[in-house]
Design an enzyme around this catalytic site. Structure first.
Site, PDB file in Angstrom:
ATOM      1  N   GLY A 198       1.611  -9.207 -10.381  1.00  0.00           N
ATOM      2  CA  GLY A 198       2.440  -8.403 -11.263  1.00  0.00           C
ATOM      3  C   GLY A 198       3.345  -9.272 -12.126  1.00  0.00           C
ATOM      4  N   LEU A 199       4.563  -8.785 -12.367  1.00  0.00           N
ATOM      5  CA  LEU A 199       5.554  -9.470 -13.210  1.00  0.00           C
ATOM      6  C   LEU A 199       5.019  -9.719 -14.622  1.00  0.00           C
ATOM      7  CD1 LEU A 199       7.046 -12.074 -10.692  1.00  0.00           C
ATOM      8  CD2 LEU A 199       8.018  -9.879 -11.387  1.00  0.00           C
ATOM      9  N   CYS A 200       4.264  -8.743 -15.143  1.00  0.00           N
ATOM     10  CA  CYS A 200       3.739  -8.882 -16.507  1.00  0.00           C
ATOM     11  C   CYS A 200       3.974  -7.584 -17.291  1.00  0.00           C
ATOM     12  CB  CYS A 200       2.266  -9.264 -16.500  1.00  0.00           C
ATOM     13  SG  CYS A 200       1.225  -8.307 -15.385  1.00  0.00           S
ATOM     14  N   GLY A 201       5.127  -6.991 -17.069  1.00  0.00           N
ATOM     15  CA  GLY A 201       5.494  -5.805 -17.832  1.00  0.00           C
ATOM     16  C   GLY A 201       4.578  -4.625 -17.540  1.00  0.00           C
ATOM     17  N   PHE A 223       1.519  -4.307 -18.526  1.00  0.00           N
ATOM     18  CA  PHE A 223       0.135  -4.714 -18.775  1.00  0.00           C
ATOM     19  C   PHE A 223      -0.837  -3.976 -17.858  1.00  0.00           C
ATOM     20  CE2 PHE A 223      -3.381  -7.563 -17.585  1.00  0.00           C
ATOM     21  CZ  PHE A 223      -4.001  -7.687 -18.814  1.00  0.00           C
TER      22      PHE A 223
END
Length: 290
Positions: free
Chosen positions: A87-90, A92
């Site tokens: 994760g940690l990709c908004g 997306f």
């Protein structure tokens, strides 16, 4: 008002968070450049491959391959949904999963039995929780994308389509447009329709000499076309993931800088208030002694 000690502790915590987000942004930027280079390197091969398929289809109407031939009866449809493992990709992954969920519901509403093949841990977790369709083999832990990942997925789909276990397949992935834009797509995958790929690539007809015959060339080339279509989607998705994570970490870094500024101002005010209070106590004590 919090004490100066507590505010200093919060400032140190936010500074550590800023270091992490800044480092992640730089790592994602470096990975994005490599992913873009991989996409650019793959395009010439795709153009030549689709040009050959287009020429065979134009000159040899009787040439056939099982992956090009639609099934007479449509009962089972496989949905391949590509997301990232992390994760940690908004938004997306959320955008791709939303598109996959809508596609699965539309297929089910048309009377088809939907079979879902998640590619990436986020897709696996999402569809297992919601039970939108029967989950097939899960492809996750991909790390750096290589042609071997596309080969495994293409072999899995080709066997199921040729044996009649499925009657069609749709590919859901995120297309990399720019560092700021990633667009979710739901494209038909099986049966293969190379004419659409040729038209989108903008080829003109090329006079090839086909040896030994068109069917032999299709037998070798069509599985590669399926494999490469999946490989390109994996590369597009990988580049989009890095771009989205880079943007998300850049925003997070900017937010930590603003928070540090706000906490620093709060710390200075608390420190000034404590100094003023001490001075007032000293002056009051001196006045009392007079």
């Amino acid at each position: 008002m919090p004490s100066t000690k507590e505010i200093r502790r919060r400032i140190r915590t936010v500074q550590k968070t800023k270091q992490i987000t800044s480092a992640m942004r730089m790592v994602s930027a470096a990975k994005l450049r490599r992913a873009q280079d991989a996409i650019l390197a793959a395009r010439p091969y795709a153009k030549k491959m689709y040009a050959v398929l287009g020429e065979i289809g134009r000159r040899h109407k009787d040439a056939e391959h099982p992956l090009l031939k639609p099934h007479a009866q449509q009962r089972v449809h496989e949905l391949v949904v590509i997301t990232s493992d992390r994760g940690l990709c908004g938004a997306f992954n959320a955008n791709v999963l939303k598109r996959g969920q809508a596609t699965a519901r539309a297929l089910a509403a048309s009377g088809l039995r939907v079979v879902i093949t998640p590619v990436g841990k986020k897709a696996d977790e999402f569809f297992r929780r919601r039970q939108l369709g029967e989950t097939q083999r899960v492809f996750s832990g991909l790390g750096t994308i290589g042609i071997q990942h596309a080969s495994q997925l293409a072999e899995h789909l080709a066997k199921r389509y040729e044996s009649g276990e499925i009657d069609g397949a749709t590919l859901v992935y995120s297309e990399f447009v720019s560092a700021l834009t990633q667009t979710p797509h739901a494209d038909p995958l099986l049966p293969l329709a190379p004419a659409k790929e040729i038209e989108s690539a903008g080829h003109a007809a090329i006079p090839f000499e086909i040896e030994p015959n068109a069917n032999e060339v299709l037998r070798a080339l069509v599985p590669q076309a399926l494999e490469f279509t999946l490989y390109r989607a994996l590369l597009e998705n990988q580049a989009g993931e890095h771009a989205a994570r880079m943007a998300a970490m850049e925003n997070a870094t900017r937010n930590t800088e603003e928070l540090i500024g706000s906490l620093t101002l709060q710390y200075n005010r608390a420190r000034q208030a404590a100094i003023t209070k001490e001075l007032m106590e000293i002056v009051s004590g001196a006045e009392a002694l007079k």
